[in-house]
Motif scaffolding. Structure first.
Motif, PDB file in Angstrom:
ATOM      1  N   VAL A  40      46.986  42.258  38.964  1.00 33.44           N
ATOM      2  CA  VAL A  40      46.505  41.036  38.314  1.00 33.44           C
ATOM      3  C   VAL A  40      45.653  41.390  37.102  1.00 33.44           C
ATOM      4  O   VAL A  40      45.757  40.760  36.036  1.00 33.44           O
ATOM      5  CB  VAL A  40      45.719  40.159  39.309  1.00 33.44           C
ATOM      6  CG1 VAL A  40      45.023  39.009  38.587  1.00 33.44           C
ATOM      7  CG2 VAL A  40      46.649  39.614  40.384  1.00 33.44           C
ATOM      8  N   GLY A  41      44.810  42.407  37.234  1.00 37.37           N
ATOM      9  CA  GLY A  41      43.978  42.836  36.111  1.00 37.37           C
ATOM     10  C   GLY A  41      44.802  43.377  34.960  1.00 37.37           C
ATOM     11  O   GLY A  41      44.535  43.073  33.789  1.00 37.37           O
ATOM     12  N   ILE A  42      45.812  44.180  35.270  1.00 41.08           N
ATOM     13  CA  ILE A  42      46.704  44.722  34.237  1.00 41.08           C
ATOM     14  C   ILE A  42      47.430  43.587  33.518  1.00 41.08           C
ATOM     15  O   ILE A  42      47.504  43.555  32.285  1.00 41.08           O
ATOM     16  CB  ILE A  42      47.717  45.696  34.875  1.00 41.08           C
ATOM     17  CG1 ILE A  42      47.014  46.967  35.349  1.00 41.08           C
ATOM     18  CG2 ILE A  42      48.826  46.046  33.878  1.00 41.08           C
ATOM     19  CD1 ILE A  42      47.886  47.857  36.205  1.00 41.08           C
TER      20      ILE A  42
ATOM     21  N   GLU B 157      45.227  41.707  31.080  1.00 42.23           N
ATOM     22  CA  GLU B 157      45.006  42.437  29.833  1.00 42.23           C
ATOM     23  C   GLU B 157      46.225  42.377  28.922  1.00 42.23           C
ATOM     24  O   GLU B 157      46.106  42.433  27.693  1.00 42.23           O
ATOM     25  CB  GLU B 157      44.666  43.895  30.136  1.00 42.23           C
ATOM     26  CG  GLU B 157      43.300  44.101  30.773  1.00 42.23           C
ATOM     27  CD  GLU B 157      42.174  43.665  29.844  1.00 42.23           C
ATOM     28  OE1 GLU B 157      42.263  43.947  28.636  1.00 42.23           O
ATOM     29  OE2 GLU B 157      41.213  43.035  30.334  1.00 42.23           O
ATOM     30  N   LEU B 158      47.424  42.270  29.504  1.00 42.14           N
ATOM     31  CA  LEU B 158      48.665  42.213  28.726  1.00 42.14           C
ATOM     32  C   LEU B 158      49.096  40.780  28.412  1.00 42.14           C
ATOM     33  O   LEU B 158      50.146  40.560  27.823  1.00 42.14           O
ATOM     34  CB  LEU B 158      49.784  42.929  29.487  1.00 42.14           C
ATOM     35  CG  LEU B 158      49.599  44.441  29.698  1.00 42.14           C
ATOM     36  CD1 LEU B 158      50.717  44.994  30.580  1.00 42.14           C
ATOM     37  CD2 LEU B 158      49.579  45.164  28.361  1.00 42.14           C
ATOM     38  N   ASP B 159      48.286  39.800  28.828  1.00 38.26           N
ATOM     39  CA  ASP B 159      48.590  38.384  28.618  1.00 38.26           C
ATOM     40  C   ASP B 159      49.902  38.004  29.298  1.00 38.26           C
ATOM     41  O   ASP B 159      50.760  37.330  28.725  1.00 38.26           O
ATOM     42  CB  ASP B 159      48.657  38.059  27.121  1.00 38.26           C
ATOM     43  CG  ASP B 159      48.560  36.561  26.858  1.00 38.26           C
ATOM     44  OD1 ASP B 159      48.009  35.851  27.715  1.00 38.26           O
ATOM     45  OD2 ASP B 159      49.070  36.109  25.806  1.00 38.26           O
ATOM     46  N   ILE B 160      50.059  38.461  30.527  1.00 39.26           N
ATOM     47  CA  ILE B 160      51.242  38.178  31.340  1.00 39.26           C
ATOM     48  C   ILE B 160      50.792  37.411  32.582  1.00 39.26           C
ATOM     49  O   ILE B 160      49.826  37.794  33.242  1.00 39.26           O
ATOM     50  CB  ILE B 160      51.950  39.483  31.757  1.00 39.26           C
ATOM     51  CG1 ILE B 160      52.501  40.211  30.534  1.00 39.26           C
ATOM     52  CG2 ILE B 160      53.083  39.200  32.746  1.00 39.26           C
ATOM     53  CD1 ILE B 160      53.073  41.581  30.846  1.00 39.26           C
TER      54      ILE B 160
ATOM     55  N   GLN C 110      45.825  44.694  49.138  1.00 41.07           N
ATOM     56  CA  GLN C 110      44.865  43.855  48.419  1.00 41.07           C
ATOM     57  C   GLN C 110      44.372  44.545  47.152  1.00 41.07           C
ATOM     58  O   GLN C 110      44.273  43.925  46.086  1.00 41.07           O
ATOM     59  CB  GLN C 110      43.691  43.513  49.337  1.00 41.07           C
ATOM     60  CG  GLN C 110      44.064  42.654  50.534  1.00 41.07           C
ATOM     61  CD  GLN C 110      42.940  42.539  51.541  1.00 41.07           C
ATOM     62  OE1 GLN C 110      41.768  42.757  51.221  1.00 41.07           O
ATOM     63  NE2 GLN C 110      43.279  42.217  52.784  1.00 41.07           N
ATOM     64  N   VAL C 111      44.071  45.836  47.259  1.00 38.63           N
ATOM     65  CA  VAL C 111      43.596  46.596  46.097  1.00 38.63           C
ATOM     66  C   VAL C 111      44.692  46.718  45.053  1.00 38.63           C
ATOM     67  O   VAL C 111      44.445  46.567  43.845  1.00 38.63           O
ATOM     68  CB  VAL C 111      43.117  47.994  46.539  1.00 38.63           C
ATOM     69  CG1 VAL C 111      42.791  48.864  45.324  1.00 38.63           C
ATOM     70  CG2 VAL C 111      41.893  47.872  47.440  1.00 38.63           C
ATOM     71  N   ILE C 112      45.917  46.976  45.495  1.00 36.17           N
ATOM     72  CA  ILE C 112      47.047  47.107  44.563  1.00 36.17           C
ATOM     73  C   ILE C 112      47.282  45.808  43.808  1.00 36.17           C
ATOM     74  O   ILE C 112      47.437  45.789  42.580  1.00 36.17           O
ATOM     75  CB  ILE C 112      48.314  47.540  45.320  1.00 36.17           C
ATOM     76  CG1 ILE C 112      48.176  48.997  45.794  1.00 36.17           C
ATOM     77  CG2 ILE C 112      49.557  47.380  44.443  1.00 36.17           C
ATOM     78  CD1 ILE C 112      49.243  49.420  46.773  1.00 36.17           C
TER      79      ILE C 112
ATOM     80  N   ARG D 127      45.131  33.888  46.183  1.00 34.97           N
ATOM     81  CA  ARG D 127      44.363  33.003  45.303  1.00 34.97           C
ATOM     82  C   ARG D 127      43.029  33.649  44.933  1.00 34.97           C
ATOM     83  O   ARG D 127      42.588  33.564  43.785  1.00 34.97           O
ATOM     84  CB  ARG D 127      44.117  31.653  45.975  1.00 34.97           C
ATOM     85  CG  ARG D 127      45.355  30.789  46.115  1.00 34.97           C
ATOM     86  CD  ARG D 127      45.000  29.336  46.357  1.00 34.97           C
ATOM     87  NE  ARG D 127      44.456  28.712  45.151  1.00 34.97           N
ATOM     88  CZ  ARG D 127      44.037  27.447  45.090  1.00 34.97           C
ATOM     89  NH1 ARG D 127      44.068  26.686  46.177  1.00 34.97           N
ATOM     90  NH2 ARG D 127      43.570  26.948  43.975  1.00 34.97           N
ATOM     91  N   ALA D 128      42.414  34.311  45.899  1.00 37.87           N
ATOM     92  CA  ALA D 128      41.146  34.986  45.626  1.00 37.87           C
ATOM     93  C   ALA D 128      41.325  36.126  44.629  1.00 37.87           C
ATOM     94  O   ALA D 128      40.389  36.475  43.896  1.00 37.87           O
ATOM     95  CB  ALA D 128      40.554  35.515  46.929  1.00 37.87           C
ATOM     96  N   ALA D 129      42.552  36.688  44.575  1.00 39.11           N
ATOM     97  CA  ALA D 129      42.846  37.767  43.622  1.00 39.11           C
ATOM     98  C   ALA D 129      43.086  37.231  42.212  1.00 39.11           C
ATOM     99  O   ALA D 129      43.213  38.017  41.272  1.00 39.11           O
ATOM    100  CB  ALA D 129      44.063  38.562  44.093  1.00 39.11           C
ATOM    101  N   GLY D 130      43.159  35.910  42.068  1.00 40.03           N
ATOM    102  CA  GLY D 130      43.326  35.323  40.742  1.00 40.03           C
ATOM    103  C   GLY D 130      44.716  34.822  40.434  1.00 40.03           C
ATOM    104  O   GLY D 130      45.034  34.507  39.278  1.00 40.03           O
ATOM    105  N   ILE D 131      45.569  34.716  41.449  1.00 41.90           N
ATOM    106  CA  ILE D 131      46.936  34.228  41.241  1.00 41.90           C
ATOM    107  C   ILE D 131      46.973  32.724  41.465  1.00 41.90           C
ATOM    108  O   ILE D 131      46.374  32.212  42.421  1.00 41.90           O
ATOM    109  CB  ILE D 131      47.912  34.942  42.200  1.00 41.90           C
ATOM    110  CG1 ILE D 131      47.955  36.435  41.883  1.00 41.90           C
ATOM    111  CG2 ILE D 131      49.319  34.342  42.104  1.00 41.90           C
ATOM    112  CD1 ILE D 131      48.790  37.246  42.851  1.00 41.90           C
TER     113      ILE D 131
END
Length: 257
Positions: A196-198, A201-204, A189-191, A221-225
């Motif tokens: 997702v954050g990286i 930031e890279l607009d990917i 989950q942390v990875i 989904r909770a991670a933002g995917i």
């Protein structure tokens, strides 16, 4: 148009029959099918390995081109959503000169009346990518033509952060082994949250592939995917577009409301 490269002069015929299976890529934020990945299969639906085991080094270019053309022409007959993307796997080492080697794909799209700007090309490397500059050249050439590019199997083998630092695709597909049972594994989950954050930031964009159950989907989904692919939504269908029951149910609920 670029001059024809040596590989392009060989044609695209291969000494075996193959077909394509299509698996939906679902955008849960929009509650729609975002696109379909074309997956090579044997003539009776045999796994991809049966076909790939027959591809020799000398045949690599012809196979890559033949698979692309088959995927595009089949999609032209099956797709009824003008916005749906077709995702095609390709072998970077089978592309000599990007602008020249793409011409058969463009011709196939024209014949099939398939919008070429709806094409996405996925690349992956089971072995360390030795010529990253060449792959970057492919990405730049494809982007200029309006295609999307995706780094497949991200997080597995050599498709990791080091490669992402050198390449800037439009999308990364997180490998299913990273996602399997993520609801039971805090480290995963942390990875994934970090990836997702990286990517943000890279607009990917990030796509979670190989999702098999609702628990995995909920955590992701909770991670933002928002883009998903896997048996939880639909299995690949041979020379057909499978139904996505989850989306159909959501549409029925909204209509009833």
């Amino acid at each position: 148009m670029s001059s024809v490269c040596a590989g392009c002069q060989d044609g695209i015929s291969v000494p075996f029959e193959m077909k394509m299976a299509f698996q939906p890529i679902v955008d849960l934020s929009a509650q729609r099918v975002w696109g379909y990945e074309a997956l090579v299969r044997g003539p009776n639906g045999e796994p991809a390995g049966m076909i790939l085991s027959q591809v020799t080094d000398e045949m690599r270019y012809r196979f890559d081109q033949a698979a692309r053309v088959l995927a595009i022409e089949t999609a032209g007959r099956l797709f009824n959503d003008p916005c749906a993307r077709l995702s095609i796997n390709f072998m970077p080492n089978a592309v000599y000169e990007p602008s020249a080697c793409i011409q058969k794909s463009l011709a196939a799209a024209k014949r099939a009346q398939f919008p070429h700007r709806n094409l996405m090309f996925e690349f992956t490397e089971n072995e360390r990518m030795t010529d990253v500059a060449h792959v970057n050249k492919i990405i730049e050439a494809y982007r200029a033509l309006g295609f999307l590019t995706a780094l497949d199997d991200f997080g597995a083998g050599y498709a990791g952060l080091g490669l992402l630092a050198k390449l800037q695709p439009d999308l990364i597909k997180i490998d299913m082994e990273v996602l399997r049972d993520i609801h039971l594994n805090r480290a995963k989950q942390v990875i994934v949250a970090g990836l997702v954050g990286i990517a943000r930031e890279l607009d990917i964009r990030v796509l979670a592939e190989g999702v098999e159950n609702e628990q995995e989907c909920t955590v992701l989904r909770a991670a933002g995917i928002s883009l998903f692919q896997g048996y939880h939504f639909a299995k690949p269908a041979l020379m057909a577009l499978p139904e996505v029951p989850m989306l159909n149910s959501a549409i029925e609920v909204r209509a009833a409301g």
